[in-house]
Design a protein around this motif. Structure first.
Motif, PDB file in Angstrom:
ATOM      1  N   MET A   1      35.587  26.480  19.218  1.00  0.00           N
ATOM      2  CA  MET A   1      34.774  26.086  18.096  1.00  0.00           C
ATOM      3  C   MET A   1      35.430  24.927  17.340  1.00  0.00           C
ATOM      4  O   MET A   1      34.739  24.083  16.801  1.00  0.00           O
ATOM      5  N   ASP A   2      36.768  24.898  17.289  1.00  0.00           N
ATOM      6  CA  ASP A   2      37.454  23.837  16.560  1.00  0.00           C
ATOM      7  C   ASP A   2      37.096  22.461  17.099  1.00  0.00           C
ATOM      8  O   ASP A   2      36.861  21.531  16.351  1.00  0.00           O
ATOM      9  N   ARG A   3      37.041  22.321  18.405  1.00  0.00           N
ATOM     10  CA  ARG A   3      36.726  21.031  19.015  1.00  0.00           C
ATOM     11  C   ARG A   3      35.288  20.612  18.683  1.00  0.00           C
ATOM     12  O   ARG A   3      35.026  19.453  18.400  1.00  0.00           O
ATOM     13  N   ALA A   4      34.370  21.560  18.687  1.00  0.00           N
ATOM     14  CA  ALA A   4      32.974  21.263  18.378  1.00  0.00           C
ATOM     15  C   ALA A   4      32.817  20.762  16.943  1.00  0.00           C
ATOM     16  O   ALA A   4      31.942  19.953  16.653  1.00  0.00           O
ATOM     17  N   LEU A   5      33.684  21.225  16.059  1.00  0.00           N
ATOM     18  CA  LEU A   5      33.643  20.809  14.658  1.00  0.00           C
ATOM     19  C   LEU A   5      34.531  19.604  14.376  1.00  0.00           C
ATOM     20  O   LEU A   5      34.599  19.131  13.244  1.00  0.00           O
ATOM     21  N   GLY A   6      35.239  19.121  15.397  1.00  0.00           N
ATOM     22  CA  GLY A   6      36.130  17.981  15.215  1.00  0.00           C
ATOM     23  C   GLY A   6      37.397  18.328  14.458  1.00  0.00           C
ATOM     24  O   GLY A   6      37.971  17.481  13.787  1.00  0.00           O
ATOM     25  N   LEU A   7      37.821  19.578  14.550  1.00  0.00           N
ATOM     26  CA  LEU A   7      39.015  20.034  13.842  1.00  0.00           C
ATOM     27  C   LEU A   7      40.174  20.244  14.801  1.00  0.00           C
ATOM     28  O   LEU A   7      39.978  20.455  15.997  1.00  0.00           O
ATOM     29  N   GLN A  19      55.864  32.063  22.828  1.00  0.00           N
ATOM     30  CA  GLN A  19      54.713  31.905  21.938  1.00  0.00           C
ATOM     31  C   GLN A  19      54.218  30.463  21.964  1.00  0.00           C
ATOM     32  O   GLN A  19      53.013  30.200  22.063  1.00  0.00           O
ATOM     33  N   HIS A  20      55.143  29.528  21.871  1.00  0.00           N
ATOM     34  CA  HIS A  20      54.787  28.110  21.878  1.00  0.00           C
ATOM     35  C   HIS A  20      54.060  27.748  23.167  1.00  0.00           C
ATOM     36  O   HIS A  20      53.011  27.095  23.139  1.00  0.00           O
ATOM     37  N   ASP A  21      54.600  28.177  24.292  1.00  0.00           N
ATOM     38  CA  ASP A  21      53.994  27.867  25.586  1.00  0.00           C
ATOM     39  C   ASP A  21      52.585  28.422  25.696  1.00  0.00           C
ATOM     40  O   ASP A  21      51.668  27.743  26.167  1.00  0.00           O
ATOM     41  N   GLN A  22      52.384  29.670  25.247  1.00  0.00           N
ATOM     42  CA  GLN A  22      51.055  30.280  25.327  1.00  0.00           C
ATOM     43  C   GLN A  22      50.066  29.580  24.415  1.00  0.00           C
ATOM     44  O   GLN A  22      48.938  29.293  24.804  1.00  0.00           O
ATOM     45  N   LEU A  23      50.485  29.293  23.200  1.00  0.00           N
ATOM     46  CA  LEU A  23      49.604  28.608  22.257  1.00  0.00           C
ATOM     47  C   LEU A  23      49.241  27.211  22.741  1.00  0.00           C
ATOM     48  O   LEU A  23      48.100  26.763  22.599  1.00  0.00           O
ATOM     49  N   GLN A  24      50.198  26.544  23.346  1.00  0.00           N
ATOM     50  CA  GLN A  24      49.934  25.217  23.909  1.00  0.00           C
ATOM     51  C   GLN A  24      48.930  25.320  25.058  1.00  0.00           C
ATOM     52  O   GLN A  24      48.012  24.506  25.163  1.00  0.00           O
ATOM     53  N   ALA A  25      49.072  26.337  25.888  1.00  0.00           N
ATOM     54  CA  ALA A  25      48.132  26.548  26.996  1.00  0.00           C
ATOM     55  C   ALA A  25      46.726  26.826  26.466  1.00  0.00           C
ATOM     56  O   ALA A  25      45.737  26.470  27.110  1.00  0.00           O
ATOM     57  N   TRP A  26      46.622  27.454  25.314  1.00  0.00           N
ATOM     58  CA  TRP A  26      45.326  27.741  24.699  1.00  0.00           C
ATOM     59  C   TRP A  26      44.742  26.529  23.974  1.00  0.00           C
ATOM     60  O   TRP A  26      43.636  26.584  23.461  1.00  0.00           O
ATOM     61  N   GLY A  27      45.517  25.445  23.878  1.00  0.00           N
ATOM     62  CA  GLY A  27      45.002  24.223  23.295  1.00  0.00           C
ATOM     63  C   GLY A  27      45.320  23.979  21.836  1.00  0.00           C
ATOM     64  O   GLY A  27      44.687  23.136  21.206  1.00  0.00           O
ATOM     65  N   CYS A  28      46.290  24.706  21.286  1.00  0.00           N
ATOM     66  CA  CYS A  28      46.689  24.437  19.905  1.00  0.00           C
ATOM     67  C   CYS A  28      47.251  23.026  19.800  1.00  0.00           C
ATOM     68  O   CYS A  28      47.926  22.542  20.706  1.00  0.00           O
TER      69      CYS A  28
END
Length: 52
Positions: A1-7, A19-28
C-alpha cells in the motif's frame, strides 16, 4: 500500500542483522535502531556522520 500512495517505509527498532535482512527483503526503505547506531548526544553526531 505504501508504494501505491507514494510513501516510503521506515522500520524502527532494528536490532539484529537478521531483522535488517528480512525487512530489506520485504521492501523497507529506511532503517532505524541499535543495529545502525546507539543514541548519542548532538555533539557526537557530526563526527558520526563524517565517518560514514
Amino acid at each position: 500500500m505504501d508504494r501505491a500512495l507514494g510513501l516510503g517505509v521506515v522500520a524502527e527498532g532494528v536490532e539484529t542483522q537478521a531483522q535488517h535482512d528480512q525487512l530489506q527483503a520485504w521492501g523497507c526503505d529506511i532503517f532505524q535502531g541499535f543495529l545502525l547506531a546507539r543514541p548519542m548526544p548532538l555533539s557526537a553526531l557530526s563526527e558520526f556522520i563524517a565517518t560514514r
